[in-house]
Design a protein around this motif. Structure first.
Motif, short mmCIF file in Angstrom:
data_model
loop_
_atom_site.label_atom_id
_atom_site.label_comp_id
_atom_site.label_asym_id
_atom_site.label_seq_id
_atom_site.Cartn_x
_atom_site.Cartn_y
_atom_site.Cartn_z
N MET A 22 0.84 -1.20 0.00
CA MET A 22 0.00 0.00 0.00
C MET A 22 0.88 1.26 0.00
O MET A 22 0.61 2.22 -0.74
CB MET A 22 -0.93 0.00 1.21
CG MET A 22 -1.82 -1.24 1.33
SD MET A 22 -2.78 -1.57 -0.18
CE MET A 22 -3.41 -3.24 0.15
N LEU A 159 -3.75 1.78 4.74
CA LEU A 159 -4.61 2.61 3.88
C LEU A 159 -5.20 3.78 4.66
O LEU A 159 -5.31 4.89 4.13
CB LEU A 159 -5.71 1.74 3.25
CG LEU A 159 -5.22 0.81 2.14
CD1 LEU A 159 -6.27 -0.24 1.80
CD2 LEU A 159 -4.85 1.61 0.88
N ALA A 171 -6.24 6.92 -0.97
CA ALA A 171 -6.27 5.60 -0.32
C ALA A 171 -7.23 4.66 -1.05
O ALA A 171 -6.92 3.48 -1.27
CB ALA A 171 -6.66 5.74 1.15
#
Lengths: 195, 195
Positions: A22, A159, A171
């Motif tokens: 991420m 996130l 995100a």
């Protein structure tokens, strides 16, 4: 943003690599570090090359995974002394699963809300009796600390951290890019520990 | 079960490590291999030590991640020749994301149902025009091939593979252990490609 990923023997692969994925898509510069440098073996058996971490630069993120290896490290005074220093230097600290037990063992979480793996919750609590442990939370932010529940929860926490730093839409873009169903609500914890 | 994880330059971290996490908890012996051996760098910048893959033993699983690095490899005749051989030898082949493009480029998926990353779907289709590509599928099993959608879908596919091999309860136990919300239905694809 510079993110220092702290590897140690028998860390959990997905604890680390979920947030790494991420953060990578958020444009983070990722550094793979350990106490002494060299190849570090995960619980899943792969070895990653690391550099020895001495001092964290200003504005650095520190990412601390959990895993079986935390059981030995909470007893390792030298490691905990170094970790305490890195935690003090870091702008932001992210932990996944029993990574929170390592932070707790340094005393850095005392008086703060935090969470961790729900199956190992009693053990984690023992590593930091002064921490305000949250048995029902996918992740928790308290000051500069973002602690998450077990393994997969690290992706949701990462996130949420990105949302705070770069905006909610960024995100969500990353979650879609990874075809990941982001659990956006930290209170939604299907694996909550029994109270 | 012996699982051979095939690494290449610029593979996607979570494509590999998501299934690795699930397979590890199912008791798989994980081997990290590449065409030439040595340290292989993921797109997220970490380097994993690998051994050179020559021949897969009987009953081996082959796990093929995707990622940016597939763009070069679908043009690499030497790599594709080696991959075709490994795919033929493997008892079972698991691919994640654009890993299916590599399989398709060997011709091994011709006439079979398969899926891949939904954002790169048009490109992937071009890598294997004779493959029966499924635009709406979290993952697809066709014979010995288990192909999954983008990145996170690899975890759902790996759990489904484990369910088939070790039973549904074992797969659910692993998902719970990882605090992962397993999407059990391969038809449930929130990221389906436009038809």
């Amino acid at each position: 943003m510079d993110c220092y990923c702290l590897l140690f023997a028998d860390y959990d692969a997905l604890d680390l690599m979920g947030p790494v994925e991420m953060l990578q898509h958020a444009g983070a510069s990722l550094h793979y570090v350990s106490q002494h440098g060299g190849l570090v073996r995960s619980r899943a058996g792969f070895e990653v090359m690391t550099t020895a971490l001495t001092t964290l630069p200003a504005q650095a993120l520190l990412l601390v995974p959990g895993g079986q290896g935390t059981r030995a490290l909470v007893q390792d005074a030298h490691f905990l002394q170094a970790l305490r220093q890195w935690v003090t230097q870091a702008h932001t600290v992210l932990s996944v699963c029993t990574g929170a037990a390592l932070l707790a063992a340094t005393g850095a979480l005392d008086g703060l809300r935090a969470t961790s793996n729900k199956k190992a919750f009693a053990w984690v609590q023992g590593c930091g009796p002064q921490v305000l442990w949250q048995p029902r939370a996918r992740w928790v932010q308290a000051g500069k600390f973002h602690t998450s529940s077990g393994v997969s929860a690290g992706m949701d926490m990462a996130l949420a951290f990105i949302a705070g730093r770069c905006g909610l839409e960024e995100a969500r873009r990353i979650a879609r890019h990874c075809e990941y169903l982001w659990s956006e609500n930290p209170q939604d914890d299907p694996f909550a520990a029994p109270l």
